[in-house]
Design a protein around this motif. Structure first.
Motif, PDB file in Angstrom:
ATOM      1  N   LEU A 192       1.069  18.857 -43.100  1.00  0.00           N
ATOM      2  CA  LEU A 192       1.062  20.163 -42.452  1.00  0.00           C
ATOM      3  C   LEU A 192       2.455  20.536 -41.990  1.00  0.00           C
ATOM      4  N   GLN A 193       2.791  21.794 -42.164  1.00  0.00           N
ATOM      5  CA  GLN A 193       3.998  22.313 -41.535  1.00  0.00           C
ATOM      6  C   GLN A 193       3.702  22.620 -40.071  1.00  0.00           C
ATOM      7  N   TYR A 194       4.756  22.631 -39.268  1.00  0.00           N
ATOM      8  CA  TYR A 194       4.564  22.823 -37.826  1.00  0.00           C
ATOM      9  C   TYR A 194       3.831  24.123 -37.531  1.00  0.00           C
ATOM     10  N   ASP A 195       4.219  25.218 -38.180  1.00  0.00           N
ATOM     11  CA  ASP A 195       3.596  26.509 -37.905  1.00  0.00           C
ATOM     12  C   ASP A 195       2.128  26.502 -38.318  1.00  0.00           C
ATOM     13  N   ASP A 196       1.827  25.895 -39.451  1.00  0.00           N
ATOM     14  CA  ASP A 196       0.443  25.809 -39.908  1.00  0.00           C
ATOM     15  C   ASP A 196      -0.390  25.008 -38.913  1.00  0.00           C
ATOM     16  N   PHE A 197       0.161  23.893 -38.444  1.00  0.00           N
ATOM     17  CA  PHE A 197      -0.536  23.061 -37.465  1.00  0.00           C
ATOM     18  C   PHE A 197      -0.800  23.833 -36.176  1.00  0.00           C
ATOM     19  N   MET A 198       0.212  24.565 -35.689  1.00  0.00           N
ATOM     20  CA  MET A 198       0.059  25.281 -34.430  1.00  0.00           C
ATOM     21  C   MET A 198      -0.980  26.394 -34.567  1.00  0.00           C
ATOM     22  N   GLN A 199      -0.965  27.111 -35.685  1.00  0.00           N
ATOM     23  CA  GLN A 199      -1.964  28.161 -35.883  1.00  0.00           C
ATOM     24  C   GLN A 199      -3.364  27.566 -35.953  1.00  0.00           C
ATOM     25  N   MET A 200      -3.493  26.414 -36.584  1.00  0.00           N
ATOM     26  CA  MET A 200      -4.796  25.780 -36.749  1.00  0.00           C
ATOM     27  C   MET A 200      -5.399  25.385 -35.402  1.00  0.00           C
ATOM     28  N   VAL A 201      -4.592  24.725 -34.559  1.00  0.00           N
ATOM     29  CA  VAL A 201      -5.148  24.221 -33.302  1.00  0.00           C
ATOM     30  C   VAL A 201      -5.224  25.297 -32.221  1.00  0.00           C
ATOM     31  N   MET A 202      -4.281  26.234 -32.227  1.00  0.00           N
ATOM     32  CA  MET A 202      -4.300  27.262 -31.188  1.00  0.00           C
ATOM     33  C   MET A 202      -5.382  28.316 -31.446  1.00  0.00           C
ATOM     34  N   ARG A 203      -5.814  28.424 -32.688  1.00  0.00           N
ATOM     35  CA  ARG A 203      -6.850  29.386 -33.008  1.00  0.00           C
ATOM     36  C   ARG A 203      -8.156  29.064 -32.328  1.00  0.00           C
ATOM     37  N   VAL A 204      -8.470  27.767 -32.207  1.00  0.00           N
ATOM     38  CA  VAL A 204      -9.726  27.362 -31.600  1.00  0.00           C
ATOM     39  C   VAL A 204      -9.490  26.756 -30.214  1.00  0.00           C
ATOM     40  N   CYS A 249     -16.833  21.638 -27.071  1.00  0.00           N
ATOM     41  CA  CYS A 249     -16.379  20.463 -27.813  1.00  0.00           C
ATOM     42  C   CYS A 249     -16.899  20.501 -29.244  1.00  0.00           C
ATOM     43  N   ALA A 250     -18.185  20.808 -29.414  1.00  0.00           N
ATOM     44  CA  ALA A 250     -18.782  20.843 -30.751  1.00  0.00           C
ATOM     45  C   ALA A 250     -18.136  21.914 -31.624  1.00  0.00           C
ATOM     46  N   VAL A 251     -17.858  23.070 -31.023  1.00  0.00           N
ATOM     47  CA  VAL A 251     -17.204  24.156 -31.767  1.00  0.00           C
ATOM     48  C   VAL A 251     -15.848  23.702 -32.281  1.00  0.00           C
ATOM     49  N   ARG A 252     -15.078  23.048 -31.446  1.00  0.00           N
ATOM     50  CA  ARG A 252     -13.723  22.636 -31.847  1.00  0.00           C
ATOM     51  C   ARG A 252     -13.781  21.525 -32.888  1.00  0.00           C
ATOM     52  N   ILE A 253     -14.722  20.612 -32.743  1.00  0.00           N
ATOM     53  CA  ILE A 253     -14.865  19.561 -33.755  1.00  0.00           C
ATOM     54  C   ILE A 253     -15.171  20.179 -35.113  1.00  0.00           C
ATOM     55  N   ARG A 254     -16.127  21.105 -35.145  1.00  0.00           N
ATOM     56  CA  ARG A 254     -16.503  21.732 -36.421  1.00  0.00           C
ATOM     57  C   ARG A 254     -15.364  22.568 -36.977  1.00  0.00           C
ATOM     58  N   ALA A 255     -14.732  23.388 -36.135  1.00  0.00           N
ATOM     59  CA  ALA A 255     -13.688  24.291 -36.616  1.00  0.00           C
ATOM     60  C   ALA A 255     -12.461  23.518 -37.108  1.00  0.00           C
ATOM     61  N   LEU A 256     -12.030  22.526 -36.347  1.00  0.00           N
ATOM     62  CA  LEU A 256     -10.845  21.768 -36.740  1.00  0.00           C
ATOM     63  C   LEU A 256     -11.136  20.900 -37.964  1.00  0.00           C
ATOM     64  N   SER A 257     -12.343  20.353 -38.042  1.00  0.00           N
ATOM     65  CA  SER A 257     -12.697  19.559 -39.225  1.00  0.00           C
ATOM     66  C   SER A 257     -12.692  20.432 -40.475  1.00  0.00           C
ATOM     67  N   SER A 258     -13.238  21.653 -40.347  1.00  0.00           N
ATOM     68  CA  SER A 258     -13.243  22.572 -41.481  1.00  0.00           C
ATOM     69  C   SER A 258     -11.824  22.951 -41.896  1.00  0.00           C
ATOM     70  N   ALA A 259     -10.979  23.245 -40.899  1.00  0.00           N
ATOM     71  CA  ALA A 259      -9.593  23.613 -41.200  1.00  0.00           C
ATOM     72  C   ALA A 259      -8.849  22.450 -41.858  1.00  0.00           C
ATOM     73  N   PHE A 260      -9.115  21.231 -41.395  1.00  0.00           N
ATOM     74  CA  PHE A 260      -8.445  20.066 -41.977  1.00  0.00           C
ATOM     75  C   PHE A 260      -8.894  19.843 -43.416  1.00  0.00           C
ATOM     76  N   LYS A 261     -10.194  20.002 -43.672  1.00  0.00           N
ATOM     77  CA  LYS A 261     -10.704  19.781 -45.026  1.00  0.00           C
ATOM     78  C   LYS A 261     -10.102  20.769 -46.017  1.00  0.00           C
ATOM     79  N   GLN A 262      -9.788  21.971 -45.552  1.00  0.00           N
ATOM     80  CA  GLN A 262      -9.162  22.952 -46.436  1.00  0.00           C
ATOM     81  C   GLN A 262      -7.782  22.489 -46.864  1.00  0.00           C
ATOM     82  N   ARG A 263      -7.152  21.670 -46.049  1.00  0.00           N
ATOM     83  CA  ARG A 263      -5.805  21.167 -46.349  1.00  0.00           C
ATOM     84  C   ARG A 263      -5.834  19.790 -46.993  1.00  0.00           C
TER      85      ARG A 263
END
Length: 208
Positions: free
Chosen positions: A196-208, A172-186
């Motif tokens: 977010l475009q659909y593909d960008d969103f899917m890559q962001m969430v499926m990566r972690v 849970c902590a890993v996903r919170i940190r990773a997704l928060s970091s990815a969101f801040k970049q955007r």
């Protein structure tokens, strides 16, 4: 020394015998140096391949060797999915591996998370509940709503009473940190929303 550069002070101690030579101008940077008695580096190199990187399977082995997962019982190993998420959080080359510097960053984060988890696990059961998870997330520096924390409890608790085990907490902590970091970049303006475009969103969430 270059013309005009300050001369060494009279009486300054000489360079120790055996010290690495100073790099020449234009020479490639020296390889990273790790003390031979660094136990973390030794554990890493025992499982790393010729490329000196580790996969999720190898990360699982390293964390078992270091005892990081040995809470609340010794000999525990992180689940493979948790290891994949940990890799994705810091994998700068996006090949689902970690070099040693990335692994050290991960280990530092794990030590902090484990300390916070233990501080709130007062009965040493190896689990925390809703209110304790909310406190740990605040200590991590994330401002999540009660509704979002409730989603985390539902997603990562294995028991019907809503308790979260250490392995699931790390995931849970890993996903919170990773997704928060990815969101801040955007969200470059820090306004709390991003387009977010659909593909960008899917890559962001499926990566972690």
């Amino acid at each position: 020394p270059a013309y005009g550069a300050p001369q060494p002070q009279y009486g300054a101690p000489p360079q120790p015998y055996g010290a690495p030579p100073q790099p020449q101008y234009g020479a490639p940077p020296p390889a990273a140096y790790y003390p031979p008695n660094d136990p973390l580096h030794q554990h890493f190199m025992q499982v790393a391949g010729a490329d000196q990187k580790i996969s999720a399977e190898e990360l699982q082995q390293v964390l078992a060797r270091t005892g990081m997962g040995s809470y609340p019982r010794p000999g525990f190993m992180f689940e493979m999915e948790t290891c994949r998420a940990m890799i994705a959080m810091l994998d700068s080359t996006r090949d689902m591996t970690l070099d040693f510097n990335e692994f050290r960053q991960l280990y530092t984060a794990l030590e902090a998370w484990k300390g916070s988890f233990q501080a709130h696990d007062l009965d040493r059961s190896g689990s925390i509940e809703h209110a304790e998870l909310a406190a740990v997330i605040r200590e991590m520096g994330f401002n999540m709503t009660p509704a979002a924390i409730h989603v985390c409890v539902l997603r990562y608790s294995k028991k019907s009473n809503g308790q979260i085990l250490f392995d699931d907490f790390v995931c849970c902590a890993v996903r919170i940190r990773a997704l928060s970091s990815a969101f801040k970049q955007r969200d470059q303006q820090g306004q709390g929303f991003a387009t977010l475009q659909y593909d960008d969103f899917m890559q962001m969430v499926m990566r972690v």
